[in-house]
Scaffold this active site. Structure first.
Site, short mmCIF file in Angstrom:
data_model
loop_
_atom_site.label_atom_id
_atom_site.label_comp_id
_atom_site.label_asym_id
_atom_site.label_seq_id
_atom_site.Cartn_x
_atom_site.Cartn_y
_atom_site.Cartn_z
N GLN A 1 11.44 -15.57 -4.22
CA GLN A 1 12.14 -16.39 -3.22
C GLN A 1 11.32 -17.61 -2.79
OE1 GLN A 1 13.13 -15.16 0.70
NE2 GLN A 1 11.52 -13.63 0.86
N ASP B 1 1.89 -13.12 -17.37
CA ASP B 1 1.53 -12.03 -16.47
C ASP B 1 0.14 -12.34 -15.93
OD1 ASP B 1 0.71 -9.72 -15.25
OD2 ASP B 1 1.30 -8.38 -16.89
N ILE B 2 0.05 -12.63 -14.63
CA ILE B 2 -1.24 -13.05 -14.06
C ILE B 2 -2.28 -11.93 -14.07
CG2 ILE B 2 -0.24 -14.91 -12.65
CD1 ILE B 2 -0.65 -13.01 -10.18
N ASP C 1 0.78 -11.46 6.84
CA ASP C 1 0.41 -10.92 8.16
C ASP C 1 0.05 -9.43 8.07
OD1 ASP C 1 3.09 -10.44 7.45
OD2 ASP C 1 3.72 -10.16 9.52
N TYR D 1 0.09 -2.17 0.43
CA TYR D 1 0.43 -3.57 0.18
C TYR D 1 -0.54 -4.50 0.93
CZ TYR D 1 3.00 -7.99 0.85
OH TYR D 1 3.35 -9.33 0.93
N LYS E 1 -3.27 -7.10 -0.76
CA LYS E 1 -3.24 -8.55 -0.51
C LYS E 1 -4.58 -9.02 0.06
CE LYS E 1 -0.12 -11.07 -0.74
NZ LYS E 1 0.30 -11.96 -1.84
#
Ligand SMILES: NC(=O)c1ccc[n+]([C@@H]2O[C@H](COP(=O)([O-])OP(=O)(O)OC[C@H]3O[C@@H](n4cnc5c(N)ncnc54)[C@H](OP(=O)(O)O)[C@@H]3O)[C@@H](O)[C@H]2O)c1
Length: 291
Positions: A12, A38-39, A104, A127, A131
């Site tokens: 998105q 694919d990173i 956040d 998650y 991150k």
């Protein structure tokens, strides 16, 4: 021409960036997703960068299934921690500026005032932890980075809260939404414009041969704060949808991943450094009929 490579191009935020590029004709953009690169594959990432030689890389690619990540830890860390490391290494070899998007959810939510970039992260989900690891890997590998932590992203593209609420309202007369998690919705188009603003500033500074002092971490969301319930209420109000909306507490809506109870981001650093004004979240919710 300045070349901008956008990874996660079918997501998105990637799509939101693509939707505004006609305003930036001095740049050449390339949007790629996992089918093209694919990173997580270090060798292919380096090769791709060598072939394209981007001046900027905007990494929007991520593993974003917050709840499924609890049982797919390895995959989440591969995409969200190793992927950014591979990009940072590839960027370092070509002097490419890396603009990376974080979240956040690196915070635990126990603070009672908006989080600044100096607050210590303490993720409470897989998650969030993956991150945070991605942020650390970039910091370790390549100083020419800008990491933007954002929150509650929505857009006309992909899956997001606004689209889910509108879809559910088509079939349900009543909805219950959590009222005790506080954060700030972010229109992905606003974030896309903010990212392009950074790139424009960077190019301008380089042309003037001024020292660049703005690498590092920044927070960006729309202005203000609300609960998911307030957010849903506003979505229905703007779209003239009559529905019986009930507030519920997090304890009545259990999910596999824990979410921070409070994750409002303080944007002062971003606004001051880049001389940028941010719109209020209430003013930015889209009405699909107006798209
Ligand atoms: N969405 C939110 O509410 C939110 C809030 C805060 C921060 N963020 C951060 O904002 C950024 C953009 O989020 P978004 O909502 O645009 O995410 P998204 O819609 O899930 O898009 C991510 C894109 O990355 C792709 N991708 C996954 N694994 C990849 C890989 N190994 N190599 C290359 N591409 C890969 C995905 O492809 P597949 O769909 O095929 O997997 C998808 O197209 C992310 O960094 C996210 O962590 C999001």
């Amino acid at each position: 021409m300045t070349k901008v490579l956008v990874t996660g191009g079918k997501g998105q935020l990637g799509k939101s960036i693509e939707s505004i590029i006609n305003q930036y004709s001095d740049f050449e953009f390339r949007f790629i997703d996992v089918d093209e690169l694919d990173i997580c594959d270090a060798e292919k990432t380096e090769q791709y960068f060598n072939d394209y030689k981007p001046d900027f890389c905007i990494n929007t690619a991520a593993y974003t299934a917050v709840d499924i990540a609890e049982t797919q830890k390895e995959k989440a860390f591969l995409v969200n921690a190793i992927g950014p490391k591979n990009l940072a290494l590839a960027c370092s070899k070509l002097n490419t500026i890396l603009i990376h998007i974080s979240t956040d959810f690196v915070f635990d939510g126990f603070k009672k005032a908006p989080y600044t970039e100096d607050d210590a992260p303490n993720p409470i989900s897989v998650y969030g932890a993956s991150k945070l690891e991605g942020e650390k890997n970039i910091q370790a590998e390549w100083p020419k980075h800008i990491i933007i932590r954002t929150s509650w992203l929505y857009s006309p593209y992909g899956n997001n809260f606004v689209k889910t609420m509108l879809r559910l309202a088509e079939t349900r007369p009543e909805l219950s939404v959590v009222n005790d998690q506080i954060g700030t919705p972010t229109n992905a188009l606003d974030l896309a414009e903010a990212i392009m603003h950074i790139i424009l500033k960077h190019v301008l500074y380089e042309r003037k041969k001024q020292a660049i002092e703005f690498y590092g971490i920044y927070h960006f969301s729309n202005e203000g704060q609300c609960s998911w319930f307030d957010f849903a209420k506003k979505i229905f109000e703007i779209n003239n949808i009559k529905i019986n909306l009930q507030p519920i507490s997090t304890s009545n809506y259990l999910t596999p991943a824990k979410r921070p109870i409070y994750s409002v981001l303080n944007k002062s650093k971003f606004k001051e450094k880049f001389n940028y004004e941010v719109d209020k979240w209430e003013d930015k919710i889209f009405n699909p009929k107006n798209l």
